[in-house]
Design an enzyme around this catalytic site. Sequence first.
Site, PDB file in Angstrom:
ATOM      1  N   HIS A 228      44.205  30.105  34.741  1.00 20.04           N
ATOM      2  CA  HIS A 228      44.117  31.565  34.615  1.00 20.04           C
ATOM      3  C   HIS A 228      44.105  32.288  35.958  1.00 20.04           C
ATOM      4  O   HIS A 228      44.619  33.392  36.074  1.00 20.04           O
ATOM      5  CB  HIS A 228      42.884  31.955  33.797  1.00 20.04           C
ATOM      6  CG  HIS A 228      41.576  31.687  34.467  1.00 20.04           C
ATOM      7  ND1 HIS A 228      41.087  30.428  34.697  1.00 20.04           N
ATOM      8  CD2 HIS A 228      40.642  32.541  34.984  1.00 20.04           C
ATOM      9  CE1 HIS A 228      39.926  30.499  35.295  1.00 20.04           C
ATOM     10  NE2 HIS A 228      39.624  31.767  35.500  1.00 20.04           N
ATOM     11  N   LYS A 232      45.385  33.950  42.452  1.00 18.23           N
ATOM     12  CA  LYS A 232      44.513  34.182  43.614  1.00 18.23           C
ATOM     13  C   LYS A 232      45.089  33.591  44.895  1.00 18.23           C
ATOM     14  O   LYS A 232      44.644  33.950  45.990  1.00 18.23           O
ATOM     15  CB  LYS A 232      43.122  33.608  43.352  1.00 18.23           C
ATOM     16  CG  LYS A 232      42.270  34.461  42.405  1.00 18.23           C
ATOM     17  CD  LYS A 232      40.867  33.901  42.287  1.00 18.23           C
ATOM     18  CE  LYS A 232      39.983  34.806  41.439  1.00 18.23           C
ATOM     19  NZ  LYS A 232      38.615  34.262  41.298  1.00 18.23           N
ATOM     20  N   HIS A 291      41.926  39.557  32.244  1.00 25.12           N
ATOM     21  CA  HIS A 291      40.986  40.618  32.635  1.00 25.12           C
ATOM     22  C   HIS A 291      41.187  41.904  31.832  1.00 25.12           C
ATOM     23  O   HIS A 291      40.584  42.932  32.159  1.00 25.12           O
ATOM     24  CB  HIS A 291      41.115  40.921  34.130  1.00 25.12           C
ATOM     25  CG  HIS A 291      40.472  39.905  35.018  1.00 25.12           C
ATOM     26  ND1 HIS A 291      39.105  39.685  35.044  1.00 25.12           N
ATOM     27  CD2 HIS A 291      41.003  39.022  35.915  1.00 25.12           C
ATOM     28  CE1 HIS A 291      38.828  38.731  35.914  1.00 25.12           C
ATOM     29  NE2 HIS A 291      39.965  38.308  36.454  1.00 25.12           N
TER      30      HIS A 291
END
Length: 377
Positions: A228, A232, A291
């Site tokens: 997920h 990043k 999110h």
Amino acid sequence: MPDFLYYDSLAGIDPDRSWQDNLEICRAQILRYRPGLDRISLVLYEEEGGRLRTFTAVPQSDNPLTNYDFPLEESASLLACVTARCPRLINDMDIFAEGENDHTRVIRENGYRSSFTFPIFTRDKLYGILFFNSRQSDYFQGEVLEQTDLVGHIIEQVAINYQNRLRSISAAVQSAISMVNYRDPETGNHLKRMAGFARLIARDLAAKGKHRLTDEQIDLIYQFAPMHDVGKIGIPDEILLKNAGFSTDEWELMKQHTTIGRQIIEQLIDNFHFQKLPFIDYLRDIAELHHEKLDGSGYPHGYRGGEVPLPARIIAVSDIFDALTCKRPYKAAWTNRDALEELKRMAEEGKLDADCVAALIENIDEVIAIQIFYRDE
């Protein structure tokens, strides 16, 4: 002109099909020789914990075992089959009349009288076990047994192909995640825990009839869950590793990890030709939409309600719960009770899926077991 064409009854087997479709094609092949093959099922082996768990079966409409797992070592005959690396043949299921395992009892109670069991290995490790069942005693004999054994080997090759494809995309993503881990020390066993929570939630939703999820779909949610936060890798260290609050500009940049993650996943899907892989949209949704909030307050798109896919809802709850209950340089770990209260409050405010939150609350013993198994050192 003579007709030289031959109908290939197994030509439809394709790793781009769902496992259920492929097993149905194989079942039809055996039924051409003799009616009576009433069920084919595949259970997968999970090396961590040594458990077998249901994955798929045909026909799905007559499948007495779903959402079920058990330790391999608790079944002496299956363990012997795996250890010897050869099939198990049982033409009279009454030999298990006194058996204590739930799966044996359920199979017998549903009228199955004979079984041919085929262990599947990939890269010298147990991948799963294939079960062929009939409601006729002494079904697996002669030509039928030979055909079943042959089909078992065909399915084994499909399994190896399927596993290798999943392993390819998973390895590529995990490599990227490892780079993030070197830069972001807060991950630890977070990915394994939240994947465990995600599977727990998905299984609970399926068991309660809240959502129609097959064991195959649940397994893919579990396998895709650790991917997920792959986006990043595209966030600068000064933001990713910051322990204080973000400025407005920094927060906008941090939120981009979701869209970056989607871009990375799309590149992997294109590079590995996974466009037709069953349920590949789960991976897209998990990377990009974990999110999002049901009230529209999430990011990156501000989706509301039904616009947020179920896999993303499941990951959202799993991710937040583990983040709250883990110690970080900038905060102490919350108790499970306090974290679940917070999730419940967020669900009541319309931000999180209430059924997903309830799944954690109502299965707290399993939650704790996952936390203990994957605790941070």
